[in-house]
Design a protein around this motif. Structure first.
Motif, PDB file in Angstrom:
ATOM      1  N   ARG A 218      14.557   3.889   3.590  1.00  0.00           N
ATOM      2  CA  ARG A 218      14.239   3.691   5.005  1.00  0.00           C
ATOM      3  C   ARG A 218      15.195   2.399   5.226  1.00  0.00           C
ATOM      4  NH1 ARG A 218      10.557   6.777   4.546  1.00  0.00           N
ATOM      5  NH2 ARG A 218       8.914   7.429   5.571  1.00  0.00           N
TER       6      ARG A 218
ATOM      7  N   ASP B 282       0.675  -1.125   0.085  1.00  0.00           N
ATOM      8  CA  ASP B 282       0.045  -0.103   0.175  1.00  0.00           C
ATOM      9  C   ASP B 282       0.863   1.265   0.139  1.00  0.00           C
ATOM     10  OD1 ASP B 282      -2.440  -1.392   0.069  1.00  0.00           O
ATOM     11  OD2 ASP B 282      -2.311  -1.479   2.241  1.00  0.00           O
ATOM     12  N   ALA B 283       2.084   1.244   0.452  1.00  0.00           N
ATOM     13  CA  ALA B 283       2.847   2.239   0.854  1.00  0.00           C
ATOM     14  C   ALA B 283       3.852   2.411  -0.657  1.00  0.00           C
ATOM     15  CB  ALA B 283       3.865   2.190   2.152  1.00  0.00           C
TER      16      ALA B 283
ATOM     17  N   LEU C  80       6.503   3.083   7.504  1.00  0.00           N
ATOM     18  CA  LEU C  80       6.829   2.923   6.012  1.00  0.00           C
ATOM     19  C   LEU C  80       6.218   4.483   5.745  1.00  0.00           C
ATOM     20  CD1 LEU C  80       5.466  -0.558   4.884  1.00  0.00           C
ATOM     21  CD2 LEU C  80       7.723   0.533   4.759  1.00  0.00           C
ATOM     22  N   ASN C  81       5.154   4.938   6.506  1.00  0.00           N
ATOM     23  CA  ASN C  81       4.641   6.279   6.121  1.00  0.00           C
ATOM     24  C   ASN C  81       5.150   7.534   6.838  1.00  0.00           C
ATOM     25  OD1 ASN C  81       2.446   5.728   3.992  1.00  0.00           O
ATOM     26  ND2 ASN C  81       2.071   4.204   5.492  1.00  0.00           N
ATOM     27  N   TRP C  82       6.188   7.134   7.750  1.00  0.00           N
ATOM     28  CA  TRP C  82       6.588   7.981   8.748  1.00  0.00           C
ATOM     29  C   TRP C  82       7.585   9.006   7.992  1.00  0.00           C
ATOM     30  CZ3 TRP C  82      11.228   6.957  12.445  1.00  0.00           C
ATOM     31  CH2 TRP C  82      11.351   8.074  13.394  1.00  0.00           C
ATOM     32  N   LYS C  83       7.318  10.429   8.258  1.00  0.00           N
ATOM     33  CA  LYS C  83       8.114  11.485   7.794  1.00  0.00           C
ATOM     34  C   LYS C  83       8.439  12.436   9.118  1.00  0.00           C
ATOM     35  CE  LYS C  83       5.257  11.534   3.598  1.00  0.00           C
ATOM     36  NZ  LYS C  83       4.560  12.549   2.477  1.00  0.00           N
TER      37      LYS C  83
ATOM     38  N   ALA D 281       6.269   0.523  -1.252  1.00  0.00           N
ATOM     39  CA  ALA D 281       7.806   0.385  -0.932  1.00  0.00           C
ATOM     40  C   ALA D 281       8.379  -0.968  -1.461  1.00  0.00           C
ATOM     41  CB  ALA D 281       7.669   0.162   0.575  1.00  0.00           C
TER      42      ALA D 281
ATOM     43  N   SER E 281       3.185  -0.249   9.122  1.00  0.00           N
ATOM     44  CA  SER E 281       2.575   0.532   8.106  1.00  0.00           C
ATOM     45  C   SER E 281       2.984   1.970   8.637  1.00  0.00           C
ATOM     46  CB  SER E 281       1.075   0.551   8.163  1.00  0.00           C
ATOM     47  OG  SER E 281       0.387   1.403   7.231  1.00  0.00           O
ATOM     48  N   ASN E 282       2.822   2.398   9.854  1.00  0.00           N
ATOM     49  CA  ASN E 282       3.296   3.774  10.234  1.00  0.00           C
ATOM     50  C   ASN E 282       4.745   4.081  10.177  1.00  0.00           C
ATOM     51  OD1 ASN E 282       0.568   3.883  11.415  1.00  0.00           O
ATOM     52  ND2 ASN E 282       1.180   3.580  13.618  1.00  0.00           N
TER      53      ASN E 282
END
Length: 209
Positions: free
Chosen positions: A45, A26-27, A205-208, A29, A202-203
């Motif tokens: 990452r 979903d990300a 993978l989406n962390w900025k 990646a 998931s968090n």
């Protein structure tokens, strides 16, 4: 996005690879299992797993020519989001005391010490409830009382309380999650922690940061 899952013969790579691939779809990646420092250096990452004893994992990481230097450059100089898992998290410490004193990466100040739970079985193994000490984007949607899967006899005792993000109760507080800046580490295994672990992955993978 490219995520480098570091292979240095010291981690539960099969389960971790599957879990990150599942959540990475979903990300968008690309999950790359690698022992190549150049791949780590250019990744978006990085995940460092680790199973076994602290000295053995630290030595194994050092034996991959150029890897420790590549990780330091990527994470500390370039700010690449990083996750350490189990002993991969413990190696963020200044020093570990398992068997003998061993220098860690020293990315988060602290020491790895034996779990002191005389009335309970050590290793601390199985499901345990998480206590969230500080909010963090990688812990979003993970609530106090949610359970994660632990297997360890040693724990990371941080110097700065601000770096302790979550703990579990095992006779006394046992560190579960640490973090600062673009770095996070989990003592439990997210790849074995079912819904809670997949949410955390998931968090991440989406962390900025």
């Amino acid at each position: 996005m490219r995520l480098a899952l570091i292979d240095y013969d010291s981690g539960n790579l099969h389960s971790a690879h599957k879990a990150f691939e599942l959540m990475g779809r979903d990300a968008g990646a690309d999950i790359i299992l690698t022992s190549d420092p150049e791949v780590a250096l250019t990744a978006d990452r990085i995940v460092l797993p680790g199973d076994g004893a602290f000295p053995a994992c630290r030595a194994a990481l050092g034996e991959v020519d150029g890897m420790a230097e590549a990780l330091r450059d990527a994470v500390l100089n370039r700010g690449v989001p990083f996750m350490g898992i189990c002993v991969g998290m413990q190696m963020l410490a200044t020093v570990g005391h398992e068997y003998r004193e061993t220098a860690g990466l020293d990315w988060i100040g602290g020491e790895v010490v034996a779990i002191d739970a005389p009335d309970l079985k050590v290793p601390h193994m199985g499901w345990n409830e998480l206590v969230i000490d500080r909010p963090h984007p990688v812990l979003q949607g993970i609530n106090p009382g949610d359970h994660a899967y632990f297997v360890h006899s040693w724990q990371f005792r941080v110097n700065d309380p601000a770096h302790l993000l979550a703990h579990a109760d095992y006779g006394h507080p046992v560190t579960a999650v640490v973090g600062r800046d673009n770095i996070i580490g989990t003592q439990f295994h997210p790849e074995k922690s079912q819904g809670v672990g997949l949410r955390l992955i998931s968090n991440f993978l989406n962390w900025k940061p």
